[in-house]
Design a protein around this motif. Structure first.
Motif, short mmCIF file in Angstrom:
data_model
loop_
_atom_site.label_atom_id
_atom_site.label_comp_id
_atom_site.label_asym_id
_atom_site.label_seq_id
_atom_site.Cartn_x
_atom_site.Cartn_y
_atom_site.Cartn_z
N ASP A 1 30.73 -7.04 28.82
CA ASP A 1 30.91 -8.49 28.65
C ASP A 1 32.04 -8.77 27.67
N VAL B 1 33.00 -10.70 24.83
CA VAL B 1 32.24 -11.45 23.82
C VAL B 1 33.14 -12.50 23.15
N GLU C 1 25.80 -17.01 28.70
CA GLU C 1 26.68 -16.11 29.44
C GLU C 1 27.29 -16.85 30.61
N THR D 1 29.36 -15.78 34.14
CA THR D 1 29.92 -14.76 35.02
C THR D 1 30.75 -15.45 36.11
N ARG E 1 23.84 -15.73 37.27
CA ARG E 1 24.15 -14.90 36.10
C ARG E 1 24.84 -15.71 35.01
N SER E 2 24.72 -17.01 35.11
CA SER E 2 25.38 -17.89 34.13
C SER E 2 24.40 -18.93 33.63
N THR F 1 32.24 -11.15 33.12
CA THR F 1 31.22 -11.88 32.36
C THR F 1 31.69 -12.12 30.92
N TRP F 2 31.53 -13.36 30.51
CA TRP F 2 31.80 -13.73 29.11
C TRP F 2 30.46 -14.02 28.43
N SER F 3 30.34 -13.52 27.23
CA SER F 3 29.13 -13.76 26.46
C SER F 3 29.50 -14.60 25.24
N ARG G 1 28.50 -16.23 21.86
CA ARG G 1 27.48 -16.02 20.82
C ARG G 1 27.97 -16.54 19.48
#
Lengths: 187, 121
Positions: free
Chosen positions: A31, A33, B57, B59, B80-81, B113-115, B117
């Motif tokens: 991923d 981040v 997340e 995607t 997934r998002s 995919t970007w997470s 946080r």
């Protein structure tokens, strides 16, 4: 001639062959981040209602030797007013001023009275709390909670407390609220 | 030998392309996407203004066009998002149109995919 034809055909076949294949499937290895700042700390409030009093996790600050409330305490007072408004069952609250042992007793008594009255006035005028729910009284230096021989002790002794002197019974808050409304509209 | 020469000649005439395997395709796409890291971060910052606790997340699926090397047909993989549509749209806008060079002889089909946080306090 024969050799020249192969020169044209080979790359053509090569290109068509590659293009005829399906797409190349791939994905991000891990991923990506994206970090934001730390989450804000939840403000749980500085004012808590206990059986006996409003416990203030902060202090109301006054100008030196004066009953003028410093602006830095306005937010705290707004918070106190909000809590009082949110608890109509708190029918009567005594705002109690206390002083350290610095200075003459009589002067400290008067200053603590004026400071308590100043807080009451602020809560009424700026916080919208009904006058009838608030009393003010000063105790001067008669009720210390810390050692008056140290700076930190004297700082603790200079304080304003909010004692609950009357509570309506559970379920009868409506009466208190109605009473509050009547007085507010009349003032 | 001659066919090789022709191939090289065609490359020199402006027909440059690559023949990537999936790993190389990913590496080159990573490089293109990395150019938008700051912009994606700005998308998240704007989201945080609206919701200081926003995390999640995202995607995205997209195609890398073999004719242009451009990232096209960018779409959210819904299952997934879990970020807001506004954040998703913002990232999609930033990613769409990026190009990898040289183009490839085959399309790429990617899932990224970007997470989002919070940093540790």
């Amino acid at each position: 001639m024969k050799r020249g034809r192969s020169i044209v055909v080979v790359p053509l076949v090569f290109g068509v062959g590659i293009a005829a294949c399906g797409p190349v499937l791939f994905s991000s290895g891990s991923d990506r981040v994206v970090l934001g700042p730390p989450p804000p700390v939840e403000d749980e409030g500085r004012v808590k209602v206990t059986d006996e009093k409003l416990v203030i996790d902060d202090k109301i600050h006054f100008e030196f030797d004066s009953d003028v409330i410093r602006e830095e305490s306005y937010d705290l007072l707004a918070e106190i007013a909000g809590v009082i408004q949110a608890h109509p069952e708190l029918a009567r609250i005594s705002i109690e001023g206390h002083a350290s042992a610095d200075g003459p007793d009589e002067y400290n008594l008067e200053l603590s009275k004026r400071r308590a009255a100043s807080v009451r006035l602020h809560l009424v005028e700026k916080g919208g709390v009904a006058e009838s729910r608030l009393d003010s009284v000063g105790f001067g230096e008669t009720q210390p909670i810390a050692d008056n021989d140290t700076d930190s002790g004297r700082e603790k002794n200079r304080r304003v407390e909010f004692m609950i002197v009357e509570r309506t019974k559970p379920g009868s808050e409506q009466t208190a609220a109605a009473e509050t409304g009547r007085e507010e509209s009349g003032s | 030998m001659r066919s090789f020469v022709v191939l090289v000649t065609s490359l020199s005439l402006g027909c440059a392309f690559a023949i990537r395997d999936s790993e190389r395709y990913r590496d080159d796409t990573d490089l293109a996407i990395a150019t938008k890291d700051d912009a994606v971060r700005a998308c998240y910052d704007r989201e945080l203004v609206k919701d200081a606790h926003a995390t999640g997340e995202l995607t995205l699926e997209f195609r890398v066009d073999r004719r242009t090397g451009a990232l096209t047909d960018v779409a959210v993989v819904e299952d997934r998002s879990d970020v807001s549509p506004i954040l998703a749209d913002c990232v999609m806008d930033e990613i769409a149109g990026l190009q990898i060079a040289p183009r490839d002889l085959r399309d790429g089909k990617a899932t990224y995919t970007w997470s989002f946080r919070h940093a540790e306090a």
